[in-house]
Motif scaffolding. Structure first.
Motif, PDB file in Angstrom:
ATOM      1  N   TYR A 176       0.851  -1.168   0.000  1.00  0.00           N
ATOM      2  CA  TYR A 176       0.000   0.000   0.000  1.00  0.00           C
ATOM      3  C   TYR A 176       0.896   1.230   0.000  1.00  0.00           C
ATOM      4  O   TYR A 176       1.936   1.252   0.655  1.00  0.00           O
ATOM      5  CB  TYR A 176      -0.899   0.036   1.243  1.00  0.00           C
ATOM      6  CG  TYR A 176      -1.812  -1.157   1.380  1.00  0.00           C
ATOM      7  CD1 TYR A 176      -2.972  -1.262   0.621  1.00  0.00           C
ATOM      8  CD2 TYR A 176      -1.522  -2.171   2.301  1.00  0.00           C
ATOM      9  CE1 TYR A 176      -3.819  -2.364   0.758  1.00  0.00           C
ATOM     10  CE2 TYR A 176      -2.368  -3.267   2.452  1.00  0.00           C
ATOM     11  CZ  TYR A 176      -3.511  -3.362   1.674  1.00  0.00           C
ATOM     12  OH  TYR A 176      -4.344  -4.436   1.804  1.00  0.00           O
ATOM     13  N   LEU A 203       1.055   5.683   0.100  1.00  0.00           N
ATOM     14  CA  LEU A 203       0.466   7.000   0.314  1.00  0.00           C
ATOM     15  C   LEU A 203       1.450   8.006  -0.247  1.00  0.00           C
ATOM     16  O   LEU A 203       2.625   8.002   0.127  1.00  0.00           O
ATOM     17  CB  LEU A 203       0.240   7.264   1.803  1.00  0.00           C
ATOM     18  CG  LEU A 203      -0.140   8.695   2.206  1.00  0.00           C
ATOM     19  CD1 LEU A 203      -1.489   9.088   1.603  1.00  0.00           C
ATOM     20  CD2 LEU A 203      -0.159   8.841   3.727  1.00  0.00           C
ATOM     21  N   LEU A 238      -3.701   7.205  -2.801  1.00  0.00           N
ATOM     22  CA  LEU A 238      -3.580   5.917  -2.129  1.00  0.00           C
ATOM     23  C   LEU A 238      -3.461   4.857  -3.220  1.00  0.00           C
ATOM     24  O   LEU A 238      -4.380   4.694  -4.034  1.00  0.00           O
ATOM     25  CB  LEU A 238      -4.794   5.641  -1.240  1.00  0.00           C
ATOM     26  CG  LEU A 238      -4.885   6.476   0.036  1.00  0.00           C
ATOM     27  CD1 LEU A 238      -6.251   6.309   0.695  1.00  0.00           C
ATOM     28  CD2 LEU A 238      -3.782   6.083   1.015  1.00  0.00           C
ATOM     29  N   ASN A 239      -2.307   4.192  -3.257  1.00  0.00           N
ATOM     30  CA  ASN A 239      -2.054   3.199  -4.315  1.00  0.00           C
ATOM     31  C   ASN A 239      -2.331   3.780  -5.700  1.00  0.00           C
ATOM     32  O   ASN A 239      -2.991   3.154  -6.533  1.00  0.00           O
ATOM     33  CB  ASN A 239      -2.902   1.941  -4.097  1.00  0.00           C
ATOM     34  CG  ASN A 239      -2.238   0.975  -3.144  1.00  0.00           C
ATOM     35  OD1 ASN A 239      -1.409   1.370  -2.334  1.00  0.00           O
ATOM     36  ND2 ASN A 239      -2.613  -0.288  -3.210  1.00  0.00           N
ATOM     37  N   PHE A 257      -6.988  10.454  -3.909  1.00  0.00           N
ATOM     38  CA  PHE A 257      -7.622  10.357  -2.603  1.00  0.00           C
ATOM     39  C   PHE A 257      -8.302  11.682  -2.234  1.00  0.00           C
ATOM     40  O   PHE A 257      -9.479  11.718  -1.904  1.00  0.00           O
ATOM     41  CB  PHE A 257      -6.563   9.942  -1.575  1.00  0.00           C
ATOM     42  CG  PHE A 257      -6.973  10.082  -0.142  1.00  0.00           C
ATOM     43  CD1 PHE A 257      -8.249   9.764   0.286  1.00  0.00           C
ATOM     44  CD2 PHE A 257      -6.055  10.512   0.811  1.00  0.00           C
ATOM     45  CE1 PHE A 257      -8.618   9.894   1.626  1.00  0.00           C
ATOM     46  CE2 PHE A 257      -6.404  10.637   2.137  1.00  0.00           C
ATOM     47  CZ  PHE A 257      -7.686  10.335   2.542  1.00  0.00           C
ATOM     48  N   LEU A 275      -0.751   6.269   6.767  1.00  0.00           N
ATOM     49  CA  LEU A 275      -1.232   5.271   5.823  1.00  0.00           C
ATOM     50  C   LEU A 275      -1.992   4.174   6.553  1.00  0.00           C
ATOM     51  O   LEU A 275      -3.052   3.727   6.093  1.00  0.00           O
ATOM     52  CB  LEU A 275      -0.054   4.705   5.029  1.00  0.00           C
ATOM     53  CG  LEU A 275      -0.357   3.601   4.017  1.00  0.00           C
ATOM     54  CD1 LEU A 275      -1.483   4.000   3.077  1.00  0.00           C
ATOM     55  CD2 LEU A 275       0.905   3.253   3.230  1.00  0.00           C
ATOM     56  N   TYR A 277      -5.439   5.509   7.366  1.00  0.00           N
ATOM     57  CA  TYR A 277      -6.320   5.544   6.207  1.00  0.00           C
ATOM     58  C   TYR A 277      -6.788   4.143   5.822  1.00  0.00           C
ATOM     59  O   TYR A 277      -7.941   3.946   5.430  1.00  0.00           O
ATOM     60  CB  TYR A 277      -5.604   6.193   5.019  1.00  0.00           C
ATOM     61  CG  TYR A 277      -5.357   7.677   5.177  1.00  0.00           C
ATOM     62  CD1 TYR A 277      -6.233   8.489   5.890  1.00  0.00           C
ATOM     63  CD2 TYR A 277      -4.233   8.278   4.620  1.00  0.00           C
ATOM     64  CE1 TYR A 277      -6.016   9.847   6.041  1.00  0.00           C
ATOM     65  CE2 TYR A 277      -3.999   9.646   4.751  1.00  0.00           C
ATOM     66  CZ  TYR A 277      -4.896  10.423   5.472  1.00  0.00           C
ATOM     67  OH  TYR A 277      -4.675  11.765   5.607  1.00  0.00           O
ATOM     68  N   ARG A 329      -9.557   0.490   3.375  1.00  0.00           N
ATOM     69  CA  ARG A 329      -8.788  -0.559   2.707  1.00  0.00           C
ATOM     70  C   ARG A 329      -9.624  -1.365   1.721  1.00  0.00           C
ATOM     71  O   ARG A 329      -9.101  -1.890   0.729  1.00  0.00           O
ATOM     72  CB  ARG A 329      -8.174  -1.492   3.749  1.00  0.00           C
ATOM     73  CG  ARG A 329      -7.211  -2.519   3.157  1.00  0.00           C
ATOM     74  CD  ARG A 329      -6.405  -3.199   4.246  1.00  0.00           C
ATOM     75  NE  ARG A 329      -7.247  -3.812   5.228  1.00  0.00           N
ATOM     76  CZ  ARG A 329      -6.945  -3.915   6.528  1.00  0.00           C
ATOM     77  NH1 ARG A 329      -5.817  -3.416   6.978  1.00  0.00           N
ATOM     78  NH2 ARG A 329      -7.767  -4.501   7.377  1.00  0.00           N
TER      79      ARG A 329
END
Length: 298
Positions: free
Chosen positions: A28, A30, A53-54, A58, A190, A193, A198
């Motif tokens: 993952y 950030l 995010l990925n 975001f 991260l 979040y 997720r």
């Protein structure tokens, strides 16, 4: 020449504390992208901050509205972030960032030109451990300065950045806070979040696949295999011939702009070659590899 404002410490103090949470294997990521323009115009504000995010957008903040707003599915996640507080945080970063841009322009004695200053920083988690982190800046598309957390120190990549490095390292706390942010605070954010959102990063959407061909007079036929609307990012595409030999592998994997990814692979086939060719597709969302044939010219 103007005075380079020590932007680092105020930015670090605004980044906020870490909140540890357990995560799955990952990876993952950030990351944040800041962009400042010396000559803004319609559709291109003087400052923009994007969080990912990925690689999925975001939230966004722009100098025109001065409000941080969640994007896509994240706008439906309750309690993931205090957006009023985040807006105030980004306002402060905007002011610092644009002062830094003007100071670099002063160094080059060019306050009238059109210039761009960008900063990108972030971190990655694998198996709940901090795996990678980065923090770098660019001026007019050229590397400006980056942080090496192993030394630790700021590394000047541009003549003007030497002054920036000296300002940012005038106090040891600047360097230590940068290192702590990359190794502790960013992974902590991260994890927080991921606790809320997720499910959006762990989803698996299979690719749609199309096979097309094109031929120009006197040239080889070009076969193209396009995979699109898949998530997550990783995919394996390759053309195979009738005897099973591998001919090519997939190229770039690019965002589609709608939260999904796309990739394609091409191969040249001689005019006399009329044997079947197939596009072989492997993706985590598929229970077994997918084979899409091209049967030859019609």
């Amino acid at each position: 020449m103007g005075t380079m404002v020590p932007v680092l410490l105020p930015l670090l103090l605004l980044l906020g504390p870490a909140v540890p949470q357990e995560t799955q294997a990952g990876p993952y990521t950030l990351s944040f992208l800041y962009t400042g323009l010396s000559r803004p115009r319609k559709g291109f504000p003087s400052f923009q901050a994007m969080a990912y995010l990925n690689d999925q957008p975001f939230f966004r903040y722009e100098s025109e509205g001065r409000k941080a707003e969640p994007l896509g599915p994240w706008s439906q996640v309750e309690g993931m972030e205090d957006w009023e507080k985040e807006s105030e945080l980004q306002k402060a970063r905007e002011d610092i960032f644009l002062v830094t841009l003007r100071d670099i322009m002063d160094y080059y004695k060019d306050r009238e030109g059109s210039h761009i200053f960008q900063g990108r920083f972030g971190c990655e988690l694998r198996n709940n451990e901090s795996h990678a982190a980065f923090w770098r800046y660019a001026y007019d598309g050229q590397d400006f300065i980056e942080f090496n957390k192993e030394i630790p120190a700021w590394v000047a990549l541009d003549p003007a950045a030497v002054n920036t490095k000296l300002k940012w390292e005038a106090e040891a706390v600047y360097v230590q806070r940068a290192k702590a942010y990359l190794e502790e605070e960013c992974p902590g954010m991260l994890r927080r979040y991921l606790r809320h959102g997720r499910v959006h990063l762990d989803r698996q959407d299979p690719p749609s696949v199309s096979v097309t061909s094109h031929v120009a007079p006197g040239q080889n036929r070009t076969l193209k295999c396009l995979a699109y609307d898949f998530y997550p990012r990783g995919i394996d595409l390759r053309w195979t011939s009738a005897d099973g030999a591998q001919e090519t592998e997939s190229g770039d994997i690019l965002p589609s702009g709608n939260g999904y990814y796309q990739s394609w692979v091409v191969v040249g086939v001689p005019p006399q070659d009329r044997a079947p060719h197939s596009c072989h597709v492997e993706h985590i969302s598929l229970a077994q590899p997918l084979t899409v044939p091209w049967a030859g010219p019609q």
